[in-house]
Scaffold this active site. Sequence first.
Site, PDB file in Angstrom:
ATOM      1  N   HIS A 223       0.807  -1.217   0.000  1.00 25.84           N
ATOM      2  CA  HIS A 223       0.000   0.000   0.000  1.00 25.84           C
ATOM      3  C   HIS A 223       0.843   1.272   0.000  1.00 25.84           C
ATOM      4  O   HIS A 223       0.618   2.156  -0.815  1.00 25.84           O
ATOM      5  CB  HIS A 223      -1.058   0.030   1.105  1.00 25.84           C
ATOM      6  CG  HIS A 223      -2.019   1.130   0.831  1.00 25.84           C
ATOM      7  ND1 HIS A 223      -2.970   1.045  -0.159  1.00 25.84           N
ATOM      8  CD2 HIS A 223      -2.117   2.380   1.314  1.00 25.84           C
ATOM      9  CE1 HIS A 223      -3.613   2.186  -0.246  1.00 25.84           C
ATOM     10  NE2 HIS A 223      -3.120   3.015   0.637  1.00 25.84           N
ATOM     11  N   ARG A 439     -10.532 -10.292 -11.468  1.00 17.91           N
ATOM     12  CA  ARG A 439      -9.279  -9.736 -11.979  1.00 17.91           C
ATOM     13  C   ARG A 439      -8.320 -10.914 -12.217  1.00 17.91           C
ATOM     14  O   ARG A 439      -8.656 -12.053 -11.924  1.00 17.91           O
ATOM     15  CB  ARG A 439      -8.687  -8.742 -10.981  1.00 17.91           C
ATOM     16  CG  ARG A 439      -8.268  -9.358  -9.674  1.00 17.91           C
ATOM     17  CD  ARG A 439      -7.860  -8.328  -8.628  1.00 17.91           C
ATOM     18  NE  ARG A 439      -6.541  -7.796  -8.893  1.00 17.91           N
ATOM     19  CZ  ARG A 439      -5.800  -7.160  -7.961  1.00 17.91           C
ATOM     20  NH1 ARG A 439      -6.252  -7.001  -6.729  1.00 17.91           N
ATOM     21  NH2 ARG A 439      -4.613  -6.676  -8.254  1.00 17.91           N
ATOM     22  N   ARG A 440      -7.189 -10.647 -12.752  1.00 20.62           N
ATOM     23  CA  ARG A 440      -6.068 -11.585 -12.912  1.00 20.62           C
ATOM     24  C   ARG A 440      -6.289 -12.705 -13.929  1.00 20.62           C
ATOM     25  O   ARG A 440      -5.379 -13.067 -14.618  1.00 20.62           O
ATOM     26  CB  ARG A 440      -5.686 -12.233 -11.572  1.00 20.62           C
ATOM     27  CG  ARG A 440      -5.163 -11.258 -10.539  1.00 20.62           C
ATOM     28  CD  ARG A 440      -4.491 -11.981  -9.393  1.00 20.62           C
ATOM     29  NE  ARG A 440      -3.877 -11.042  -8.465  1.00 20.62           N
ATOM     30  CZ  ARG A 440      -4.421 -10.668  -7.308  1.00 20.62           C
ATOM     31  NH1 ARG A 440      -5.569 -11.173  -6.928  1.00 20.62           N
ATOM     32  NH2 ARG A 440      -3.819  -9.803  -6.533  1.00 20.62           N
TER      33      ARG A 440
END
Lengths: 549, 48
Positions: A223, A439-440
Amino acid sequence: MAQPLEKVDHRDAKLALAHLFVAFTALALGGFAGLLQTLVRSGKFELPSGISYYTILTTHGVLLGLVLTTFFIIGFQFAAVSRTTGALSDGSRRTGWIGFWLMTIGTAMSAFFILTGKASVLYTFYAPLQAHAGFYIGLALVVVGSWVSGFAMFAHYARWRKTHRGQASPLLAFMSVTNMVLWLVCSLGVAATVVFQLIPWSLGLTDRVNVLLSRTLFWYFGHPLVYFWLLPAYMVWYAVIPKVIGGKMFSDSLARLAFILFLLFSIPVGFHHQLLEPGISPFWKYVQVVLTFMVIIPSLMTAFAMFATFESYGRSQGATGWFGWLRKLPWSDARFFAPFVGMLFFIPAGTGGIINASHQLNQVVHNTIWVTGHFHLTVATTVVLTFFGASYWLIPHLTGRVMTKAMNRLAIIQTIVWAVGMTFMSGSMHVAGLLGAPRRSAFSTYGNSPQALEWIPYQIAQAVGGTILFIGIILILVIVINLAFFAPKGETEFPVAEAAAPYERAALALENWKLWIGLVVALILIAYTVPIIDIIQNAPPGSKGYKLW
Amino acid sequence: MAKLITAARQTKQEKEPALKGTLASVFLLGFFIIFSWVSVYFLFLHRL
């Protein structure tokens, strides 16, 4: 007689340029991989046999998320430090070159193992997916190289302060140092997982890995990594753009305070990426979500400062009404236009971030392509367009050239192309994500399930957007090559803004590094000590490695 | 004369710039954030 321009020392310019060249090479290769991905996910295109979707996905993520950003940032910061606090000493410059070569060798090593299909573990390299040890060793070299460069900047900054006692350091130098402190503290987490967990495990020295610990250490880094990308963009917004438009910075102290708040609150927040992960107590997730929301404060301070800078300038030029100042901004100057469009995209980008970090809302979007859409707004639009905008003066400044009107026009077109492409691509990613698209993963109709068929039009829109963005990459490469090698010789300014109020005492207190780094450490210990002890003490047996490609 | 110039400068510095456009802009930004957040929250509630 005109004053000579304040310039980056020519030896420091070479160091900065070397970083920028690697960054733009990564953009070319990683951008092409991105184009291929969007085409594959449309379902209308298949990669030639032998090339895996996950290989190009890893190439894209590592080259753009890690290499382009880190190299550009360190190159830009070396230039900013040299411009505002004087030429680097020979020792600092040599250290900078050692950092550069360590990072470059590490990048080449990781890229080799990715491209030969031995490290298709995506840029998050989550265990238990297991890459070849060379991939992790290459990444470790990139991180160590960046530390070496960071120490070169710290040494230069410390020397400046010694000879300028009682003075606040120049804003860009202060910001560069803050960003490198942030990077150093956060990258300890990824270094720990790579060196103590993943390298021994991939070499076969250990059989099993504590998956939750490795993911937690990754997000301890992952992050603040986003803020490591963002802060240099903020440097340009706060300290350069006011000068580009012909105005003044709204407040020097506000900018410094925002950076200190980012330093404090961007690290102890990694759990908001792990909200749906079992094995972490809800209490500690809650604590880190609260800390995540604290980061909204400096983000909104930045939004306020930007609006105020633009409005103050517009009014000084005779603007009237509520929004008349907008008309006074230099829309035809690509040095302003590209970062400004980046700022606009940060409004939905930041909003998406608040949604992601809210526990219940995270359940709607977690692991969907919404998240991919989100970080393509933050890093691939806000940050990248600001970096492009900075390149339009930084590269000619460093190479002793000037940007022609034709190139400026092309840069305006490039910005528009990028904005249109990203609106298609990221917009459709957000919508498809809300409809549950993952996703991915590569293209699949999931056995023709009605829900998966619903995503296909959005995936085609992503391919359209990806194709437009690839045109944008070609345009920026044309501009960069022109500015580096073919633009007319001349002198280009490295713009550094003055504050509206010339001296603010608060600036000195904000350079009390013992206090701020002490607070950073305290917040990290509060947020992570108990959960990490828990993750280690109550760990399941651990996982062997998987190579699913 | 020098005193007059200094006084004029001080007055200029103390005068706050009119920032009503900034005020409106940050309010619009805030509304956008709240609207988006609430929209996804209702989606969450709807899917419970």
